[in-house]
Every structure is written in C-alpha cells, then in structure tokens.
Design a protein around this motif. Structure first.
Motif, mmCIF file in Angstrom:
data_model
loop_
_atom_site.group_PDB
_atom_site.id
_atom_site.type_symbol
_atom_site.label_atom_id
_atom_site.label_comp_id
_atom_site.label_asym_id
_atom_site.label_seq_id
_atom_site.Cartn_x
_atom_site.Cartn_y
_atom_site.Cartn_z
ATOM 1 N N UNK A 172 0.835 -1.196 0.000
ATOM 2 C CA UNK A 172 0.000 0.000 0.000
ATOM 3 C C UNK A 172 0.872 1.249 0.000
ATOM 4 N N UNK A 173 1.911 1.246 0.814
ATOM 5 C CA UNK A 173 2.801 2.406 0.878
ATOM 6 C C UNK A 173 3.405 2.693 -0.487
ATOM 7 N N UNK A 174 3.895 1.674 -1.152
ATOM 8 C CA UNK A 174 4.494 1.858 -2.481
ATOM 9 C C UNK A 174 3.478 2.415 -3.473
ATOM 10 N N UNK A 175 2.264 1.876 -3.470
ATOM 11 C CA UNK A 175 1.228 2.340 -4.394
ATOM 12 C C UNK A 175 0.831 3.784 -4.115
ATOM 13 N N UNK A 176 0.684 4.114 -2.845
ATOM 14 C CA UNK A 176 0.278 5.470 -2.459
ATOM 15 C C UNK A 176 1.338 6.477 -2.898
ATOM 16 N N UNK A 177 2.589 6.203 -2.564
ATOM 17 C CA UNK A 177 3.681 7.119 -2.907
ATOM 18 C C UNK A 177 3.773 7.290 -4.417
ATOM 19 N N UNK A 178 3.736 6.197 -5.151
ATOM 20 C CA UNK A 178 3.842 6.267 -6.613
ATOM 21 C C UNK A 178 2.660 7.013 -7.226
ATOM 22 N N UNK A 179 1.457 6.747 -6.723
ATOM 23 C CA UNK A 179 0.281 7.397 -7.291
ATOM 24 C C UNK A 179 0.332 8.910 -7.076
ATOM 25 N N UNK A 180 0.744 9.340 -5.900
ATOM 26 C CA UNK A 180 0.780 10.773 -5.617
ATOM 27 C C UNK A 180 1.896 11.500 -6.369
ATOM 28 N N UNK A 181 2.789 10.758 -7.016
ATOM 29 C CA UNK A 181 3.838 11.358 -7.846
ATOM 30 C C UNK A 181 3.347 11.700 -9.252
ATOM 31 N N UNK A 182 2.124 11.270 -9.594
ATOM 32 C CA UNK A 182 1.610 11.556 -10.931
ATOM 33 C C UNK A 182 1.617 13.056 -11.200
ATOM 34 N N UNK A 183 2.008 13.452 -12.409
ATOM 35 C CA UNK A 183 2.114 14.885 -12.719
ATOM 36 C C UNK A 183 0.777 15.617 -12.719
ATOM 37 N N UNK A 184 -0.314 14.902 -12.803
ATOM 38 C CA UNK A 184 -1.625 15.553 -12.796
ATOM 39 C C UNK A 184 -2.187 15.743 -11.389
ATOM 40 N N UNK A 185 -1.425 15.331 -10.372
ATOM 41 C CA UNK A 185 -1.821 15.562 -8.978
ATOM 42 C C UNK A 185 -0.883 16.613 -8.390
ATOM 43 N N UNK A 186 -1.456 17.714 -7.962
ATOM 44 C CA UNK A 186 -0.686 18.818 -7.410
ATOM 45 C C UNK A 186 -0.812 18.823 -5.890
ATOM 46 N N UNK A 187 0.316 18.663 -5.216
ATOM 47 C CA UNK A 187 0.316 18.668 -3.748
ATOM 48 C C UNK A 187 0.486 20.087 -3.245
ATOM 49 N N UNK A 188 -0.323 20.443 -2.244
ATOM 50 C CA UNK A 188 -0.330 21.787 -1.689
ATOM 51 C C UNK A 188 0.062 21.728 -0.225
ATOM 52 N N UNK A 189 0.983 22.594 0.155
ATOM 53 C CA UNK A 189 1.403 22.670 1.559
ATOM 54 C C UNK A 189 0.306 23.316 2.397
ATOM 55 N N UNK A 190 0.150 22.828 3.594
ATOM 56 C CA UNK A 190 -0.814 23.397 4.532
ATOM 57 C C UNK A 190 -0.098 24.442 5.373
ATOM 58 N N UNK A 191 -0.657 25.624 5.382
ATOM 59 C CA UNK A 191 -0.138 26.682 6.238
ATOM 60 C C UNK A 191 -1.331 27.366 6.907
#
Length: 97
Positions: free
Chosen positions: A64-83
C-alpha cells in the motif's frame, strides 16, 4: 489541452474511495482522474493526504505504501502545503458548505 481547466481539490477520502473500489464512488473518481490526466481539470490535494491515507483494502502495508507514494507522484496531482492561510480557507469552506 484546456488552457483554463477547472480546479478540483480532493480530500483523502476520494483517494481511499478510488483505491478501495467503493461501488457508489469509483466511477466518479475514475472520471475525475481521467479528466486530470487529459488536462481537462487541475487536481489538487494537500500534503496532509500523505499522512491520512495509510491503507488500501486487501493490501499489505508495504505494498500500500508503495502504491500510495507512486500514485501521488503523478504529474496531474498537485500537492499543496498546509499553512495558516490554507487552514483558515479550509475551515471557512467547511463551515459554508
């Protein structure tokens, strides 16, 4: 590619629904991901998703960890920092909607 794509923000439960194949939600999740892949919309999620999404039904933790990390690396998913500003906007959205 759309030059002005719609913006979508996914919470952790959307990723969980997609990876756990939740019957009432999988089709919508897949349609959104497909549109994001094609550039028809911009998909955002917070780095908090990486903390909250820890399991995939039927998977060992390491798989699960490997799948989650790899999936969130997709270029169409933009990660946003919480502030502080983002957390206030989020609370306003929760209260209003």
């Amino acid at each position: 590619m759309n030059t002005n794509p719609k913006t979508i923000c996914w919470e952790t439960n959307c990723f969980i629904a997609r990876f756990n194949n939740e019957p009432s939600r999988i089709e919508v999740c897949e349609a959104i991901l497909e549109a994001a892949k094609k550039g028809e919309l911009t998909l955002y999620t917070s780095y908090l998703t990486m903390c909250e999404w820890a399991k995939i039904k039927g998977e060992y933790a390491s798989e699960a960890e490997d799948k989650i990390v790899e999936f969130l690396k997709n270029p169409y998913i933009n990660l946003v920092a919480i502030d502080l500003r983002i957390s206030r906007i989020t609370r306003d959205l929760v209260r209003d909607y």
